[in-house]
Design a protein around this motif. Structure first.
Motif, PDB file in Angstrom:
ATOM      1  N   UNK A  59       0.836  -1.202   0.000  1.00  0.00           N
ATOM      2  CA  UNK A  59       0.000   0.000   0.000  1.00  0.00           C
ATOM      3  C   UNK A  59       0.863   1.242   0.000  1.00  0.00           C
ATOM      4  N   UNK A  60       0.405   2.223  -0.731  1.00  0.00           N
ATOM      5  CA  UNK A  60       1.003   3.554  -0.691  1.00  0.00           C
ATOM      6  C   UNK A  60      -0.149   4.503  -0.387  1.00  0.00           C
ATOM      7  N   UNK A  81     -11.402  -2.342   5.845  1.00  0.00           N
ATOM      8  CA  UNK A  81     -10.241  -3.204   6.075  1.00  0.00           C
ATOM      9  C   UNK A  81      -9.587  -2.861   7.416  1.00  0.00           C
ATOM     10  N   UNK A  82     -10.280  -3.154   8.522  1.00  0.00           N
ATOM     11  CA  UNK A  82      -9.750  -2.775   9.841  1.00  0.00           C
ATOM     12  C   UNK A  82      -8.480  -3.509  10.250  1.00  0.00           C
ATOM     13  N   UNK A 113      -6.571  -9.056   0.364  1.00  0.00           N
ATOM     14  CA  UNK A 113      -6.459  -8.305  -0.895  1.00  0.00           C
ATOM     15  C   UNK A 113      -7.790  -7.680  -1.331  1.00  0.00           C
ATOM     16  N   UNK A 114      -8.858  -8.445  -1.364  1.00  0.00           N
ATOM     17  CA  UNK A 114     -10.146  -7.912  -1.821  1.00  0.00           C
ATOM     18  C   UNK A 114     -10.626  -6.758  -0.947  1.00  0.00           C
ATOM     19  N   UNK A 160      -8.776  -4.763   0.919  1.00  0.00           N
ATOM     20  CA  UNK A 160      -7.893  -3.609   0.730  1.00  0.00           C
ATOM     21  C   UNK A 160      -8.215  -2.897  -0.588  1.00  0.00           C
ATOM     22  N   UNK A 161      -8.473  -3.667  -1.640  1.00  0.00           N
ATOM     23  CA  UNK A 161      -8.836  -3.046  -2.923  1.00  0.00           C
ATOM     24  C   UNK A 161     -10.162  -2.297  -2.803  1.00  0.00           C
ATOM     25  N   UNK A 162     -11.121  -2.838  -2.057  1.00  0.00           N
ATOM     26  CA  UNK A 162     -12.389  -2.143  -1.816  1.00  0.00           C
ATOM     27  C   UNK A 162     -12.151  -0.854  -1.033  1.00  0.00           C
ATOM     28  N   UNK A 163     -11.283  -0.931  -0.036  1.00  0.00           N
ATOM     29  CA  UNK A 163     -10.974   0.248   0.776  1.00  0.00           C
ATOM     30  C   UNK A 163     -10.328   1.341  -0.070  1.00  0.00           C
ATOM     31  N   UNK A 164      -9.411   0.949  -0.940  1.00  0.00           N
ATOM     32  CA  UNK A 164      -8.755   1.934  -1.816  1.00  0.00           C
ATOM     33  C   UNK A 164      -9.772   2.570  -2.756  1.00  0.00           C
TER      34      UNK A 164
END
Length: 75
Positions: A3-4, A20-21, A43-44, A46-50
């Motif tokens: 992550x960046x 993504x707690x 992964x899923x 984190x991608x939703x959070x982004x």
């Protein structure tokens, strides 16, 4: 994969924390804490959070993943 997060852009809306707690947390009311590397099983989320970040401050960087070979079709 890592992550960046552009912490200058982050406004503390905390959508990422809700989605993504295990990766994101708020320290106080506005300071975002995050783990730059995370397990593949997250992964899923984190991608939703982004994608949910209203100011697009989160980037999921795939540059350290192996690239897939592209087969050329000559015909």
């Amino acid at each position: 994969m890592r992550l960046v997060v552009d912490l200058n852009r982050c406004q503390g809306f905390a959508q990422c924390v809700f989605l993504a707690p295990d990766v994101f947390a708020l320290h106080g009311e506005e300071a975002l804490l995050f783990s730059p590397r995370f397990d593949e099983e997250l992964r899923d989320r984190v991608e939703e959070a982004a994608a949910a970040c209203p100011v697009q401050a989160i980037l999921v960087d795939y540059s350290d993943e192996p690239t897939r070979r592209v087969e050329s079709h000559v015909g």
